[in-house]
Design an enzyme around this catalytic site. Sequence first.
Site, PDB file in Angstrom:
ATOM      1  N   GLU A  37       6.169  44.715  55.505  1.00  0.00           N
ATOM      2  CA  GLU A  37       5.035  43.926  55.024  1.00  0.00           C
ATOM      3  C   GLU A  37       5.167  42.541  55.658  1.00  0.00           C
ATOM      4  O   GLU A  37       6.219  41.904  55.545  1.00  0.00           O
ATOM      5  CB  GLU A  37       5.075  43.812  53.499  1.00  0.00           C
ATOM      6  CG  GLU A  37       3.903  42.999  52.995  1.00  0.00           C
ATOM      7  CD  GLU A  37       3.818  42.902  51.480  1.00  0.00           C
ATOM      8  OE1 GLU A  37       4.665  43.483  50.783  1.00  0.00           O
ATOM      9  OE2 GLU A  37       2.888  42.224  51.015  1.00  0.00           O
ATOM     10  N   ARG A 264      19.670  51.052  50.041  1.00  0.00           N
ATOM     11  CA  ARG A 264      19.433  49.831  50.803  1.00  0.00           C
ATOM     12  C   ARG A 264      20.740  49.092  51.040  1.00  0.00           C
ATOM     13  O   ARG A 264      21.733  49.315  50.350  1.00  0.00           O
ATOM     14  CB  ARG A 264      18.396  48.943  50.126  1.00  0.00           C
ATOM     15  CG  ARG A 264      18.768  48.420  48.758  1.00  0.00           C
ATOM     16  CD  ARG A 264      17.529  47.904  48.026  1.00  0.00           C
ATOM     17  NE  ARG A 264      16.950  46.729  48.646  1.00  0.00           N
ATOM     18  CZ  ARG A 264      15.663  46.605  48.989  1.00  0.00           C
ATOM     19  NH1 ARG A 264      14.830  47.581  48.780  1.00  0.00           N
ATOM     20  NH2 ARG A 264      15.212  45.507  49.505  1.00  0.00           N
ATOM     21  N   LYS A 274      12.795  39.165  49.833  1.00  0.00           N
ATOM     22  CA  LYS A 274      11.951  38.244  50.605  1.00  0.00           C
ATOM     23  C   LYS A 274      11.400  37.128  49.730  1.00  0.00           C
ATOM     24  O   LYS A 274      11.186  36.024  50.199  1.00  0.00           O
ATOM     25  CB  LYS A 274      10.817  39.017  51.283  1.00  0.00           C
ATOM     26  CG  LYS A 274      11.296  39.640  52.594  1.00  0.00           C
ATOM     27  CD  LYS A 274      10.138  40.115  53.433  1.00  0.00           C
ATOM     28  CE  LYS A 274       9.702  41.480  52.994  1.00  0.00           C
ATOM     29  NZ  LYS A 274       8.688  42.081  53.846  1.00  0.00           N
TER      30      LYS A 274
HETATM   31  P1  ATP Z   1      11.031  42.816  49.276  1.00  0.00           P
HETATM   32  O1  ATP Z   1      12.258  42.016  49.578  1.00  0.00           O
HETATM   33  O2  ATP Z   1       9.839  41.967  49.032  1.00  0.00           O
HETATM   34  O3  ATP Z   1      11.245  43.921  48.285  1.00  0.00           O
HETATM   35  P2  ATP Z   1      10.840  44.969  51.120  1.00  0.00           P
HETATM   36  O4  ATP Z   1      12.270  45.196  51.159  1.00  0.00           O
HETATM   37  O5  ATP Z   1       9.997  45.957  50.397  1.00  0.00           O
HETATM   38  O6  ATP Z   1      10.596  43.521  50.602  1.00  0.00           O
HETATM   39  P3  ATP Z   1       9.328  45.580  53.462  1.00  0.00           P
HETATM   40  O7  ATP Z   1       8.755  44.660  54.457  1.00  0.00           O
HETATM   41  O8  ATP Z   1       8.395  46.395  52.638  1.00  0.00           O
HETATM   42  O9  ATP Z   1      10.266  44.713  52.558  1.00  0.00           O
HETATM   43  O10 ATP Z   1      10.413  46.519  54.139  1.00  0.00           O
HETATM   44  C1  ATP Z   1      10.144  47.281  55.267  1.00  0.00           C
HETATM   45  C2  ATP Z   1      11.107  48.431  55.330  1.00  0.00           C
HETATM   46  O11 ATP Z   1      12.446  47.961  55.356  1.00  0.00           O
HETATM   47  C3  ATP Z   1      10.964  49.316  54.124  1.00  0.00           C
HETATM   48  O12 ATP Z   1      10.909  50.648  54.574  1.00  0.00           O
HETATM   49  C4  ATP Z   1      12.189  49.061  53.315  1.00  0.00           C
HETATM   50  O13 ATP Z   1      12.598  50.219  52.643  1.00  0.00           O
HETATM   51  C5  ATP Z   1      13.204  48.631  54.374  1.00  0.00           C
HETATM   52  N1  ATP Z   1      14.174  47.706  53.781  1.00  0.00           N
HETATM   53  C6  ATP Z   1      13.918  46.544  53.165  1.00  0.00           C
HETATM   54  N2  ATP Z   1      15.044  45.988  52.681  1.00  0.00           N
HETATM   55  C7  ATP Z   1      16.061  46.822  53.012  1.00  0.00           C
HETATM   56  C8  ATP Z   1      17.470  46.809  52.799  1.00  0.00           C
HETATM   57  N3  ATP Z   1      18.078  45.814  52.139  1.00  0.00           N
HETATM   58  N4  ATP Z   1      18.199  47.828  53.295  1.00  0.00           N
HETATM   59  C9  ATP Z   1      17.609  48.828  53.963  1.00  0.00           C
HETATM   60  N5  ATP Z   1      16.281  48.908  54.192  1.00  0.00           N
HETATM   61  C10 ATP Z   1      15.505  47.925  53.726  1.00  0.00           C
HETATM   62 MG    MG Z   2       8.028  46.768  50.527  1.00  0.00          MG
END
Ligand code: ATP
Ligand code: MG
Length: 566
Positions: A37, A264, A274
């Site tokens: 996003e 994650r 974020k």
């Molecule tokens: P927020 O911190 O707002 O929850 P998000 O992690 O959902 O944001 P996105 O931009 O939606 O952020 O993430 C894009 C992709 O990266 C998604 O498929 C998510 O699953 C993956 N992702 C995000 N954070 C992690 C993490 N800490 N470890 C592994 N994958 C991640």
């Molecule tokens: Mg997300």
Amino acid sequence: MGDDKTGAASNFIRQIIEQDIKSGKHDGRVATRFPPEPNGYLHIGHAKSICLNFGLAVDYHGTCNLRFDDTNPHKENVEYVTAIQEDVRWLGYDWGDRQFYASDYFEQLYDCAVDLIRNGKAYVCDLTAEQTREYRGTLTEPGRDSPWRDRPADESFDLFRKMRAGEFRDGARVLRARIDMASPNMNLRDPALYRIRHGVIHHQTGDAWCIYPMYDFTHPISDALEGITHSICTLEFEDHRPLYDWILDNTPAPCHPQQIEFSRLNLEYTVMSKRKLTELVAAGHVEGWDDPRMPTIAGLRRRGFTAASIRDFCERIGISKSDNTVEMGLLEFSIREVLNSHAPRRMAVLHPLKVVLTNFPEDRTEELQVPNHPQDESMGTRTLLFSREVYIDRNDFREEAPGKFKRLVSGGEVRLRNAYVIRCDEVIKDAHGEIIELHCRYDEATLGANPEGRKVKGVIHWVSVPHAVEVEIRLYDRLFSHPAPDAGKDGADYIDHLNPDSLRTLTGCMVEPALTGAVPGENYQFEREGYFCIDSVHSTPARMVFNRTVTLRDSWAKMQQKQRVN
Ligand code: ATP
Ligand code: MG
């Protein structure tokens, strides 16, 4: 865990994919996507997902799409889109012409919603947000049906058209899926599919829309429209999978991708959400998204991490379904591994103390040819200049010291790296008793190596005074002083755990002239001090600023040991 035929360490996702290829599911195709996003910069957690999704595409001769998940326009903007593209490319991955936006599908998503309404699978609901919460029930109690649940399809369709036409204010109505208000899975209790959002200019679609689809509705349909085969996401979406499948089963989606969840990445001593990273930037706790203390890709790059080291780290942590927190030491281990073999050696004095070699001729400068790397001859040599006055580090001198102090003491000897052995005869102090200079003699017979029978154990680094270049050096420590800064309730107090000493700026540091002209993206080992790089923001040709990427040894492990003892 064995290695599969691609040479990468196997994991449960690779096993699923290999099974699918064997059985001919999806015609043996592998199509993944990375769906950020654009509401912030990418962090090291995203790197795990990028390496996984793009890595699978490379290894199984498939494709990986870069798809911006842009259904929340008030938090998103083009700066983030551009930063995300730059970071993915820098990590070494190429999406070719496969860049998409969920907003590319707004028209198709609308049609899918209409389809659901026509089939009695969705309805426009007039409950307020608060009422909706009340009706939803709890984890232990079923929800109640909305009074609008049995509204005729024609009426819902008419209202949905009017929602799109801008006839209702924000929050007045939502479109909901008609699934099961008694489902033990809360995600299936008639989840919202569309909400009204007036007055936001979407970075891609401008003011064309005032209704926006929800993530859970958008994601499966976007995946299906792009022909994704394996839709890989993090574990918190496990409970959403039944909804993902329901959407695909109940709309005319062209195919049915398989959602697979993995755990994650969490990293000690930092935050990864974020929202929190945005707050750190907005409140000025850091210099920006690319502050070298941030866990962002841009921050790590500015700090001196290489793309190879980040990919190596992601490979090491592996892919699983169990939640875990990785030690900062492991990330640093990966960068040390890369830089130890690739970074040329240089000398830099962080806390200069002048040494006058009283028996060295005043007008003489010696040129010493020294290797750039102790083990790798292919990295060539450079010229070091040696003269009557050199800087050493204040910490490498003690007037008196216990026997185990292997550096310079009054009346003692030490080797200047790549040059001579010197002996300290006299310590010069100012009126306050502060040491300002050392008078030493050098031993001409010791250039490069000890003569037979001489034992000088200590070796210290130095820079010739008339040839030294003055620079600023920035030393970084962990951004938070708590291993899990947001572990408190809702992570509310994570700001309280900021480490006040996370940045130490040293001015008046002296480096050897071979560093003149260094540019961002080059890594150096400053002997005995760590790995350093030019700071891409603050450095100028006239006044170089270096960042310490990482120390030479794992200071984290030591620190944690100390904490355990205390
Ligand atoms: P927020 O911190 O707002 O929850 P998000 O992690 O959902 O944001 P996105 O931009 O939606 O952020 O993430 C894009 C992709 O990266 C998604 O498929 C998510 O699953 C993956 N992702 C995000 N954070 C992690 C993490 N800490 N470890 C592994 N994958 C991640
Ligand atoms: Mg997300």
